[in-house]
Scaffold this active site. Structure first.
Site, PDB file in Angstrom:
ATOM      1  N   ARG A   1      -4.971  -5.284  -0.789  1.00 54.76           N
ATOM      2  CA  ARG A   1      -3.631  -4.924  -1.523  1.00 54.76           C
ATOM      3  C   ARG A   1      -2.982  -6.003  -2.139  1.00 54.76           C
ATOM      4  O   ARG A   1      -2.456  -5.605  -3.069  1.00 54.76           O
ATOM      5  CB  ARG A   1      -2.757  -4.880  -0.563  1.00 54.76           C
ATOM      6  CG  ARG A   1      -2.605  -5.783   0.782  1.00 54.76           C
ATOM      7  CD  ARG A   1      -1.635  -5.205   1.895  1.00 54.76           C
ATOM      8  NE  ARG A   1      -2.591  -4.798   3.081  1.00 54.76           N
ATOM      9  CZ  ARG A   1      -2.049  -3.810   4.479  1.00 54.76           C
ATOM     10  NH1 ARG A   1       0.067  -3.554   4.034  1.00 54.76           N
ATOM     11  NH2 ARG A   1      -2.423  -3.371   4.526  1.00 54.76           N
TER      12      ARG A   1
ATOM     13  N   ASP B   1       0.557  -0.964  -0.191  1.00 57.02           N
ATOM     14  CA  ASP B   1      -0.149   0.430   0.091  1.00 57.02           C
ATOM     15  C   ASP B   1       0.786   1.247  -0.157  1.00 57.02           C
ATOM     16  O   ASP B   1       2.235   0.712  -0.243  1.00 57.02           O
ATOM     17  CB  ASP B   1      -1.573   0.086   1.175  1.00 57.02           C
ATOM     18  CG  ASP B   1      -0.457  -0.204   1.858  1.00 57.02           C
ATOM     19  OD1 ASP B   1       0.924   0.228   2.705  1.00 57.02           O
ATOM     20  OD2 ASP B   1      -1.177  -0.196   3.524  1.00 57.02           O
TER      21      ASP B   1
END
Length: 615
Positions: free
Chosen positions: A174, A80
């Site tokens: 993610r 991320d």
């Protein structure tokens, strides 16, 4: 105060931060969340107050929806935007490219959890290891992505893609970003993430923390709202008054010894209707028929197991075949759970442990995992079935760690029911005595059971999966059915063959059965074929190497001639049930002799099964 608060979590707050704030706002300690949300993510977070914290486990397995921005061509160590950039590369992609790659990530997929997740490896959280600069191997976990839709694509050297995601609990968005980048020949990470929904709880019902602080009581939903996604079970006055019929007594006698603690007060016995209800609209998994009651909650990873509020009676094992001996154990587990007011739970595995620890001698399975879960659902004796992935890492896990993590921490075991010769853990060092010793410290009793033979069996052989396999190897499908309590069933996909049966006047469906599934001995059988329409149609079954046409065919082929049927079965996943053995496989001198015998086999099948299909 008891109730549920739907919070719109702000960025930069952990789920625990939100819980801590609501404890101060409501002035009570009994506050908990129904599933974490990453600190940098925003959106729906469910928080229970008071007694509703005991209902949060029903919410943790609910499906979720997100909106996210993926950046392609940039990889970070956390997957991320908060992480350190590890790689940058220019990527040129079209919207069609991205949509095609996204489609490949929809469905049941294997996903490797990120190092910054709360998954435990070797007893430690991955994010704890990551903070120490360590990276460990993480086995993939099976998750489900129902929707991965591209909403917007901003081109550039590092294209940015806005997506809408709908997925099962335990899915890491993610990781989807990284997997999407990899599928396009590069890499990727999540720039921002917003949770739109948990089950049926959406952002429309969510309150910012500032609003919760201004009007605490106005933000609280009543306790029953926490289980609004579960189907309702309507009972009459007799059932509501505790007059539910008692489950039948086991038809297999058990004997064994109990060990472990007998401390603490005994909970009041309670009689209850099936208490685990199927969630509607993609909630907690269940295998019940549409419109019916699903009694078994199936979870496939430990993180999805919410600790039982009162505790549980747990049985552990492969339970291959779910034969009548297994069913007797499950009835005992149910009766113990009802008597003590506990949940009835099973721990089993996604494959037979022998396929990992001694693959060269691993037995062929009587039931696939899919069949096992369906049978457990039909029997309806469990509240929870925990299907653990059995891989090399699991095989190396010490028995003591398994007991502490799975039985004590996750399942809050109060009684553990296993076979008297049960072994588990690395090098099979775990056994009933070890369970008894650990149970004395961790607060559970142990019941080690032995099974007796079916009544009237002159050989006095106990029920066992091995005995069923031996009967099948001898072609005794009727004897196997007696132990199983049903005909032996195998499943596979109908594949196109050489059309030889149609040329002989008896077209057959060639069923490709996975090689790890146990088939009977080669021969001719009477049985049923169940197609995708759910109808069980009488069929003459041929299992063998077709010696009349092939001198050295290296494998056995399962063919089903469905009586009085003229439909297309190609590509369908079907079930084949073996009812009676008609004869062995023979080589015929010519085709005419073979055709004559097939006609007699078909007539014998009619006599055994009677006319017509069944539902």
């Amino acid at each position: 105060m008891d109730g549920l608060v739907v919070v719109d979590k702000p960025a930069g707050w952990t789920s625990h931060d939100v819980v801590a704030r609501l404890r101060r706002v409501y002035g009570q300690r009994r506050v908990g969340h129904g599933g974490t949300l990453d600190p940098d993510a925003t959106g729906v977070l469910l928080v229970g107050l008071g007694r509703v914290t005991r209902l949060l486990r029903y919410l943790q397995g609910a499906g979720k929806a997100y909106r996210a921005r993926f950046v392609l061509g940039v990889a970070t160590d956390t997957l991320d935007a908060s992480g350190t950039v590890l790689e940058r590369r220019s990527m040129t992609v079209t919207r069609e490219d991205v949509e095609r790659a996204a489609a490949g990530l929809v469905g049941e997929i294997e996903q490797v959890p990120p190092m910054v997740s709360a998954v435990k490896i070797g007893g430690r959280r991955l994010h704890e290891l990551a903070r120490e600069g360590k990276e460990v191997a993480r086995p993939p976990r099976r998750v489900r992505v129902d929707r991965l839709e591209v909403e917007e694509l901003e081109p550039g050297p590092h294209p940015e893609v806005t997506v809408h995601v709908e997925c099962s609990a335990g899915t890491y968005v993610r990781t989807l970003a990284a997997d999407l980048g990899a599928a396009l020949g590069g890499c990727g990470h999540v720039a921002w993430l917003r949770r739109l929904r948990v089950g049926s709880f959406t952002l429309d019902e969510a309150h910012p923390l500032e609003e919760v602080e201004r009007d605490p009581e106005g933000c609280v939903l009543p306790p029953l709202e926490a289980v609004r996604d579960l189907e309702r079970l309507v009972v009459d006055a007799r059932q509501a008054g505790g007059g539910l019929p008692r489950r039948g007594a086991p038809d297999v006698r058990l004997h064994g010894r109990a060990g472990g603690p007998r401390c603490g007060r005994r909970r009041r016995a309670r009689r209850r209707a099936p208490r685990r209800l199927r969630a509607a609209g993609g909630g907690a998994p269940g295998l019940g028929r549409a419109g019916g009651v699903s009694r078994v909650r199936v979870v496939r990873n430990l993180e999805a197991v919410a600790r039982a509020s009162e505790g549980s009676v747990v049985t552990i094992g492969a339970y291959d075949g779910i034969h009548r001996g297994h069913q007797a154990v499950l009835r005992l587990v149910r009766e113990l759970a009802d008597a003590r007011g506990l949940d009835a739970a099973m721990v089993t595995f996604d494959r037979h442990p022998a396929r990992v620890v001694r693959p060269e001698t691993a037995p062929r399975l009587l039931t696939s995992l899919e069949q096992k879960l369906e049978l457990l659902e039909q029997i309806g004796l469990l509240d929870l079935c925990c299907v653990l992935r059995f891989d090399e890492e699991r095989s190396l896990e010490p028995a003591e760690a398994f007991v502490e993590e799975v039985l004590a921490t996750r399942l809050a075991a109060r009684v553990v029911v296993v076979g008297a010769d049960f072994h588990f853990g690395h090098k099979r060092l775990g056994d009933v005595p070890l369970l008894e010793r650990m149970g004395a410290d961790l607060g559970f009793e142990v019941l080690g059971l032995g099974l007796v033979a079916p009544e009237g069996d002159p050989a006095h052989q106990p029920f066992s999966s091995t005995r069923v396999r031996n009967l099948l190897a001898a072609g005794d499908v009727a004897g196997a059915a007696t132990l199983l309590g049903r005909p032996h069933e195998v499943r596979g996909v109908v594949r196109e063959g050489d059309h030889r049966g149609r040329a002989l006047g008896y077209p057959t469906a060639n069923v490709a059965v996975p090689e790890h599934i146990c088939l009977p001995a080669d021969g001719i059988y009477a049985g049923y074929l169940v197609a995708e329409d759910g109808i069980a149609r009488p069929a003459a079954l041929s299992l063998g190497r077709r010696p009349t046409f092939y001198a050295d065919q290296p494998f056995s082929l399962l063919e089903a001639h469905v009586l009085d049927f003229d439909g297309d079965l190609y590509g369908q996943k079907v079930a084949v049930r073996f009812v009676a053995h008609l004869r062995g496989e023979h080589r015929f001198d010519d085709v005419e002799a073979l055709v004559g015998q097939i006609a007699r086999d078909v007539e014998a099948t009619r006599r055994v099964l009677g006319p017509g299909p069944t539902s």
